[in-house]
Design an enzyme around this catalytic site. Structure first.
Site, mmCIF file in Angstrom:
data_model
loop_
_atom_site.group_PDB
_atom_site.id
_atom_site.type_symbol
_atom_site.label_atom_id
_atom_site.label_comp_id
_atom_site.label_asym_id
_atom_site.label_seq_id
_atom_site.Cartn_x
_atom_site.Cartn_y
_atom_site.Cartn_z
ATOM 1 N N LEU A 66 1.021 -1.254 0.026
ATOM 2 C CA LEU A 66 0.014 -0.116 0.054
ATOM 3 C C LEU A 66 0.872 1.187 0.196
ATOM 4 O O LEU A 66 0.503 2.158 -0.699
ATOM 5 C CB LEU A 66 -0.996 -0.023 1.132
ATOM 6 C CG LEU A 66 -1.831 1.126 1.332
ATOM 7 C CD1 LEU A 66 -2.812 1.156 0.311
ATOM 8 C CD2 LEU A 66 -2.699 1.167 2.729
ATOM 9 N N ARG A 97 -4.527 -2.725 -7.469
ATOM 10 C CA ARG A 97 -4.648 -3.646 -6.383
ATOM 11 C C ARG A 97 -5.784 -4.401 -6.211
ATOM 12 O O ARG A 97 -5.919 -5.181 -5.315
ATOM 13 C CB ARG A 97 -4.202 -2.770 -5.094
ATOM 14 C CG ARG A 97 -3.161 -2.026 -5.125
ATOM 15 C CD ARG A 97 -1.763 -2.963 -5.300
ATOM 16 N NE ARG A 97 -0.659 -2.174 -4.906
ATOM 17 C CZ ARG A 97 0.548 -2.788 -4.900
ATOM 18 N NH1 ARG A 97 0.597 -4.086 -5.057
ATOM 19 N NH2 ARG A 97 1.808 -1.945 -4.947
HETATM 20 C C1 LIG Z 1 0.707 -6.994 -9.059
HETATM 21 C C2 LIG Z 1 1.784 -6.281 -8.692
HETATM 22 C C3 LIG Z 1 3.045 -6.700 -8.348
HETATM 23 C C4 LIG Z 1 3.949 -5.783 -8.027
HETATM 24 N N1 LIG Z 1 5.347 -6.311 -8.032
HETATM 25 C C5 LIG Z 1 6.263 -5.449 -7.400
HETATM 26 C C6 LIG Z 1 7.672 -6.021 -7.217
HETATM 27 O O1 LIG Z 1 7.810 -7.263 -7.334
HETATM 28 N N2 LIG Z 1 8.639 -5.284 -7.009
HETATM 29 C C7 LIG Z 1 8.467 -3.860 -6.631
HETATM 30 O O2 LIG Z 1 9.279 -3.327 -6.351
HETATM 31 N N3 LIG Z 1 7.042 -3.390 -6.999
HETATM 32 C C8 LIG Z 1 6.241 -4.060 -7.336
HETATM 33 N N4 LIG Z 1 4.605 -3.712 -7.572
HETATM 34 C C9 LIG Z 1 4.616 -2.491 -7.289
HETATM 35 C C10 LIG Z 1 4.471 -1.494 -8.398
HETATM 36 O O3 LIG Z 1 5.809 -1.576 -9.533
HETATM 37 C C11 LIG Z 1 4.260 0.040 -8.061
HETATM 38 O O4 LIG Z 1 5.538 0.568 -7.608
HETATM 39 C C12 LIG Z 1 3.217 0.290 -7.116
HETATM 40 O O5 LIG Z 1 2.062 -0.384 -7.380
HETATM 41 C C13 LIG Z 1 2.937 1.780 -6.953
HETATM 42 O O6 LIG Z 1 2.194 2.450 -8.071
HETATM 43 P P1 LIG Z 1 2.630 3.355 -9.263
HETATM 44 O O7 LIG Z 1 3.878 2.937 -9.839
HETATM 45 O O8 LIG Z 1 1.431 3.626 -10.183
HETATM 46 O O9 LIG Z 1 2.893 4.656 -8.209
HETATM 47 P P2 LIG Z 1 1.967 5.602 -7.482
HETATM 48 O O10 LIG Z 1 3.039 5.983 -6.332
HETATM 49 O O11 LIG Z 1 0.554 5.021 -7.215
HETATM 50 O O12 LIG Z 1 1.762 6.798 -8.563
HETATM 51 C C14 LIG Z 1 0.502 6.996 -9.510
HETATM 52 C C15 LIG Z 1 1.025 7.266 -10.681
HETATM 53 O O13 LIG Z 1 1.725 8.549 -10.598
HETATM 54 C C16 LIG Z 1 2.677 8.623 -11.557
HETATM 55 N N5 LIG Z 1 3.961 8.762 -10.774
HETATM 56 C C17 LIG Z 1 4.399 8.925 -9.391
HETATM 57 N N6 LIG Z 1 5.421 8.832 -9.103
HETATM 58 C C18 LIG Z 1 6.059 9.232 -10.264
HETATM 59 C C19 LIG Z 1 7.430 9.335 -10.636
HETATM 60 N N7 LIG Z 1 8.493 9.554 -9.641
HETATM 61 N N8 LIG Z 1 7.779 9.487 -11.837
HETATM 62 C C20 LIG Z 1 6.994 9.281 -13.018
HETATM 63 N N9 LIG Z 1 5.584 9.114 -12.679
HETATM 64 C C21 LIG Z 1 5.184 8.858 -11.337
HETATM 65 C C22 LIG Z 1 2.766 7.376 -12.131
HETATM 66 O O14 LIG Z 1 2.096 7.486 -13.517
HETATM 67 C C23 LIG Z 1 2.147 6.435 -11.236
HETATM 68 O O15 LIG Z 1 1.280 5.515 -12.073
HETATM 69 C C24 LIG Z 1 3.809 -4.533 -7.986
HETATM 70 C C25 LIG Z 1 2.454 -4.010 -8.043
HETATM 71 C C26 LIG Z 1 1.480 -4.874 -8.314
HETATM 72 C C27 LIG Z 1 0.213 -4.248 -8.632
#
Ligand SMILES: Cc1cc2nc3c(=O)[nH]c(=O)nc-3n(C[C@H](O)[C@H](O)[C@H](O)COP(=O)(O)OP(=O)(O)OC[C@H]3O[C@@H](n4cnc5c(N)ncnc54)[C@H](O)[C@@H]3O)c2cc1C
Length: 247
Positions: A86, A203
């Site tokens: 989360l 999620r």
């Molecule tokens: C099924 C599943 C498996 C996963 N497995 C792994 C794993 O094995 N290892 C791992 O490390 N993570 C894993 N993750 C986590 C995933 O990679 C993301 O880091 C996490 O879900 C946060 O989502 P988000 O990247 O959309 O970022 P959020 O923080 O939710 O941000 C929302 C959106 O804002 C934008 N954004 C935010 N910050 C930035 C930035 N700095 N630069 C550019 N755009 C930005 C992007 O468009 C992003 O999608 C997994 C996620 C899922 C759902």
């Protein structure tokens, strides 16, 4: 795991609509009655107009107005594993129960086997459990009994070791290193509707783990009462779509 709404913006969808209408009005939304702000939007009642405008915004991908309201949720008994998932979402604000200042020194290790303090995954106890991507494990009763016994033995041993380290004067912030990743934690999180929809995109999907899917579904149920037009449209038209809010 339990989820409760702690606090939220009142009339969130009026705020979303005011924000959106600001972009297309020559008048200033700051001193306009809400009926006037919505006058040019189709609909027989103000509620219909709000529903129509919100549907239009979501259809067009005009997501900015959904960042204005916010809701704060209290989550009880998530695992540290779920918390790690989360808190990867950066457009949310968190408070997380401290394991430096909260010591589980009064938990009876025998209760840990009954689900106290450490979350038990359903795959440890349920032979019919359907996992990620609907994978059905071919698990017989004997294997499940073994899984449950090993799981319980392991968490009980961790908690006993943790408490022994506390008794030996080790600070909780260091003794906690022996606790499992399934150890429960309480979280307070504040989200806006846009970030909640994005979290749900990722999620509530079939490839997410069962625990964060459960958490997300509970957040969505509460959000459906708080922002009804937004989350009704999200559930019916957007959830599980290919083009997500923030690809
Ligand atoms: C099924 C599943 C498996 C996963 N497995 C792994 C794993 O094995 N290892 C791992 O490390 N993570 C894993 N993750 C986590 C995933 O990679 C993301 O880091 C996490 O879900 C946060 O989502 P988000 O990247 O959309 O970022 P959020 O923080 O939710 O941000 C929302 C959106 O804002 C934008 N954004 C935010 N910050 C930035 C930035 N700095 N630069 C550019 N755009 C930005 C992007 O468009 C992003 O999608 C997994 C996620 C899922 C759902």
């Amino acid at each position: 795991m339990r989820v409760r709404l702690l606090d939220a913006t009142e009339n969130p969808e009026e705020l979303i609509c005011r924000g959106a209408r600001n972009d297309y009005m020559s008048e200033w939304v700051g001193d306009q009655p809400f009926d006037d702000v919505m006058a040019s939007v189709e609909g027989d009642t103000l509620d219909d107009q709000m529903a129509n405008l919100i549907a239009q915004l979501l259809t067009r991908g005009h997501y900015g107005p959904f960042e204005h309201p916010s809701a704060t949720f209290a989550i009880e008994g998530a695992s540290r594993s779920c918390m790690a998932q989360l808190t990867r979402h950066r457009h949310a604000s968190f408070d997380v129960q401290s394991m430096r200042y909260v010591a589980f020194d009064d938990v009876d290790p025998a209760d840990v086997e009954d689900g106290e303090m450490v979350v038990t995954p359903p795959s440890a106890t349920d032979p019919d459990w359907v996992g990620r991507n609907q994978d059905v494990g071919d698990v017989d009763e004997e294997t499940i009994e073994q899984r449950e016994a090993v799981f319980q033995r392991s968490v009980r041993q961790s908690v006993e070791d943790y408490q022994e380290l506390l008794d030996l004067g080790m600070p909780p912030e260091d003794a906690r290193f022996v606790l499992p990743i399934g150890t429960e934690v309480n979280i307070v999180v504040t989200l806006n509707p846009r970030s909640l929809m994005h979290i749900a995109d990722m999620r509530a999907a079939a490839d997410a783990q069962w625990e964060i899917r459960d958490l997300t579904e509970q957040l969505l149920d509460i959000a459906a009462e708080w922002c009804p037009h937004t989350f009704e449209y999200y559930e019916s038209e957007m959830k599980h779509r290919k083009n997500r809010l923030a690809p």
